[in-house]
Design a protein around this motif. Structure first.
Motif, PDB file in Angstrom:
ATOM      1  N   ALA A  16      25.717  85.257  50.474  1.00  0.00           N
ATOM      2  CA  ALA A  16      25.260  86.589  50.878  1.00  0.00           C
ATOM      3  C   ALA A  16      23.749  86.588  51.134  1.00  0.00           C
ATOM      4  O   ALA A  16      23.277  87.194  52.107  1.00  0.00           O
ATOM      5  CB  ALA A  16      25.612  87.613  49.807  1.00  0.00           C
ATOM      6  N   VAL A  17      22.999  85.900  50.289  1.00  0.00           N
ATOM      7  CA  VAL A  17      21.549  85.784  50.484  1.00  0.00           C
ATOM      8  C   VAL A  17      21.268  85.097  51.818  1.00  0.00           C
ATOM      9  O   VAL A  17      20.451  85.555  52.614  1.00  0.00           O
ATOM     10  CB  VAL A  17      20.888  85.016  49.311  1.00  0.00           C
ATOM     11  N   ASN A  18      21.975  84.000  52.073  1.00  0.00           N
ATOM     12  CA  ASN A  18      21.804  83.278  53.340  1.00  0.00           C
ATOM     13  C   ASN A  18      22.111  84.185  54.526  1.00  0.00           C
ATOM     14  O   ASN A  18      21.379  84.201  55.520  1.00  0.00           O
ATOM     15  CB  ASN A  18      22.714  82.047  53.393  1.00  0.00           C
ATOM     16  N   GLU A  19      23.173  84.941  54.417  1.00  0.00           N
ATOM     17  CA  GLU A  19      23.606  85.814  55.501  1.00  0.00           C
ATOM     18  C   GLU A  19      22.554  86.880  55.821  1.00  0.00           C
ATOM     19  O   GLU A  19      22.207  87.079  56.985  1.00  0.00           O
ATOM     20  CB  GLU A  19      24.935  86.472  55.109  1.00  0.00           C
ATOM     21  N   ILE A  20      22.028  87.535  54.798  1.00  0.00           N
ATOM     22  CA  ILE A  20      21.067  88.612  55.036  1.00  0.00           C
ATOM     23  C   ILE A  20      19.730  88.066  55.547  1.00  0.00           C
ATOM     24  O   ILE A  20      19.122  88.626  56.465  1.00  0.00           O
ATOM     25  CB  ILE A  20      20.871  89.520  53.783  1.00  0.00           C
ATOM     26  N   ILE A  21      19.274  86.954  55.008  1.00  0.00           N
ATOM     27  CA  ILE A  21      17.996  86.383  55.457  1.00  0.00           C
ATOM     28  C   ILE A  21      18.125  85.826  56.873  1.00  0.00           C
ATOM     29  O   ILE A  21      17.236  86.033  57.710  1.00  0.00           O
ATOM     30  CB  ILE A  21      17.475  85.324  54.462  1.00  0.00           C
ATOM     31  N   LEU A  59      21.694  78.302  43.523  1.00  0.00           N
ATOM     32  CA  LEU A  59      20.939  79.018  44.556  1.00  0.00           C
ATOM     33  C   LEU A  59      19.973  78.080  45.270  1.00  0.00           C
ATOM     34  O   LEU A  59      19.851  78.129  46.492  1.00  0.00           O
ATOM     35  CB  LEU A  59      20.177  80.193  43.942  1.00  0.00           C
ATOM     36  N   LYS A  60      19.297  77.215  44.514  1.00  0.00           N
ATOM     37  CA  LYS A  60      18.379  76.252  45.130  1.00  0.00           C
ATOM     38  C   LYS A  60      19.122  75.350  46.115  1.00  0.00           C
ATOM     39  O   LYS A  60      18.637  75.086  47.210  1.00  0.00           O
ATOM     40  CB  LYS A  60      17.702  75.385  44.064  1.00  0.00           C
ATOM     41  N   GLN A  61      20.297  74.883  45.715  1.00  0.00           N
ATOM     42  CA  GLN A  61      21.076  73.977  46.567  1.00  0.00           C
ATOM     43  C   GLN A  61      21.627  74.691  47.795  1.00  0.00           C
ATOM     44  O   GLN A  61      21.600  74.155  48.897  1.00  0.00           O
ATOM     45  CB  GLN A  61      22.240  73.372  45.782  1.00  0.00           C
ATOM     46  N   GLN A  62      22.147  75.895  47.615  1.00  0.00           N
ATOM     47  CA  GLN A  62      22.832  76.605  48.691  1.00  0.00           C
ATOM     48  C   GLN A  62      21.871  77.308  49.657  1.00  0.00           C
ATOM     49  O   GLN A  62      22.146  77.389  50.845  1.00  0.00           O
ATOM     50  CB  GLN A  62      23.801  77.647  48.115  1.00  0.00           C
ATOM     51  N   CYS A  63      20.763  77.828  49.132  1.00  0.00           N
ATOM     52  CA  CYS A  63      19.864  78.645  49.960  1.00  0.00           C
ATOM     53  C   CYS A  63      18.704  77.845  50.554  1.00  0.00           C
ATOM     54  O   CYS A  63      18.283  78.127  51.669  1.00  0.00           O
ATOM     55  CB  CYS A  63      19.302  79.807  49.150  1.00  0.00           C
ATOM     56  N   GLY A  64      18.199  76.927  49.807  1.00  0.00           N
ATOM     57  CA  GLY A  64      17.066  76.153  50.288  1.00  0.00           C
ATOM     58  C   GLY A  64      15.738  76.834  50.001  1.00  0.00           C
ATOM     59  O   GLY A  64      15.670  78.020  49.670  1.00  0.00           O
ATOM     60  N   LYS A  65      14.690  76.057  50.159  1.00  0.00           N
ATOM     61  CA  LYS A  65      13.350  76.483  49.782  1.00  0.00           C
ATOM     62  C   LYS A  65      12.836  77.681  50.597  1.00  0.00           C
ATOM     63  O   LYS A  65      12.294  78.629  50.034  1.00  0.00           O
ATOM     64  CB  LYS A  65      12.402  75.297  49.957  1.00  0.00           C
ATOM     65  N   ARG A  66      13.000  77.647  51.898  1.00  0.00           N
ATOM     66  CA  ARG A  66      12.454  78.724  52.748  1.00  0.00           C
ATOM     67  C   ARG A  66      13.098  80.072  52.448  1.00  0.00           C
ATOM     68  O   ARG A  66      12.403  81.087  52.369  1.00  0.00           O
ATOM     69  CB  ARG A  66      12.640  78.378  54.228  1.00  0.00           C
ATOM     70  N   ARG A  67      14.403  80.098  52.264  1.00  0.00           N
ATOM     71  CA  ARG A  67      15.073  81.371  51.960  1.00  0.00           C
ATOM     72  C   ARG A  67      14.663  81.882  50.587  1.00  0.00           C
ATOM     73  O   ARG A  67      14.456  83.076  50.399  1.00  0.00           O
ATOM     74  CB  ARG A  67      16.582  81.211  52.049  1.00  0.00           C
ATOM     75  N   LEU A  68      14.550  80.975  49.628  1.00  0.00           N
ATOM     76  CA  LEU A  68      14.177  81.410  48.277  1.00  0.00           C
ATOM     77  C   LEU A  68      12.727  81.887  48.222  1.00  0.00           C
ATOM     78  O   LEU A  68      12.391  82.745  47.404  1.00  0.00           O
ATOM     79  CB  LEU A  68      14.438  80.301  47.258  1.00  0.00           C
ATOM     80  N   GLU A  69      11.879  81.373  49.109  1.00  0.00           N
ATOM     81  CA  GLU A  69      10.518  81.901  49.198  1.00  0.00           C
ATOM     82  C   GLU A  69      10.555  83.356  49.655  1.00  0.00           C
ATOM     83  O   GLU A  69       9.802  84.186  49.149  1.00  0.00           O
ATOM     84  CB  GLU A  69       9.684  81.066  50.186  1.00  0.00           C
TER      85      GLU A  69
END
Length: 93
Positions: A16-21, A59-69
């Motif tokens: 969901a985080v990936n989708e919205i970002i 979350l780190k594995q699935q989203c990656g650094k740029r999204r988590l920033e």
């Protein structure tokens, strides 16, 4: 795009985080909607996003650094996550 308030797993939340970002980066979602959705995700699922003041491994594995920033900045801007730099500056003053 429909996002839930409560997520069953960290992987589901990460998707969901990936989708919205990604939608925001593609100019399909406004900045206000991005902030609102990420804030709601965190408010209702804090234990699936942060553990011991760090993003969870999934979350780190699935989203990656740029999204988590982006997530970290949104949480800081909305006041849900304390800005460590401003805290250090206050302590040093």
């Amino acid at each position: 795009m429909e996002l839930k308030l409560f997520y069953k797993t960290q992987r589901e939340l990460a998707m969901a985080v990936n989708e919205i970002i990604d939608a925001y980066w593609d100019n399909n979602v406004s900045e206000d909607l991005l902030k609102k959705n990420i804030a709601n995700m965190y408010k209702n699922n804090p234990q699936k996003i942060l553990k011991q003041a760090e993003f969870t491994t999934i979350l780190k594995q699935q989203c990656g650094k740029r999204r988590l920033e982006v997530v970290e900045r949104v949480l800081t801007i909305t006041g849900m996550l304390e800005d460590e730099k401003s805290t250090e500056e206050k302590a040093g003053s």
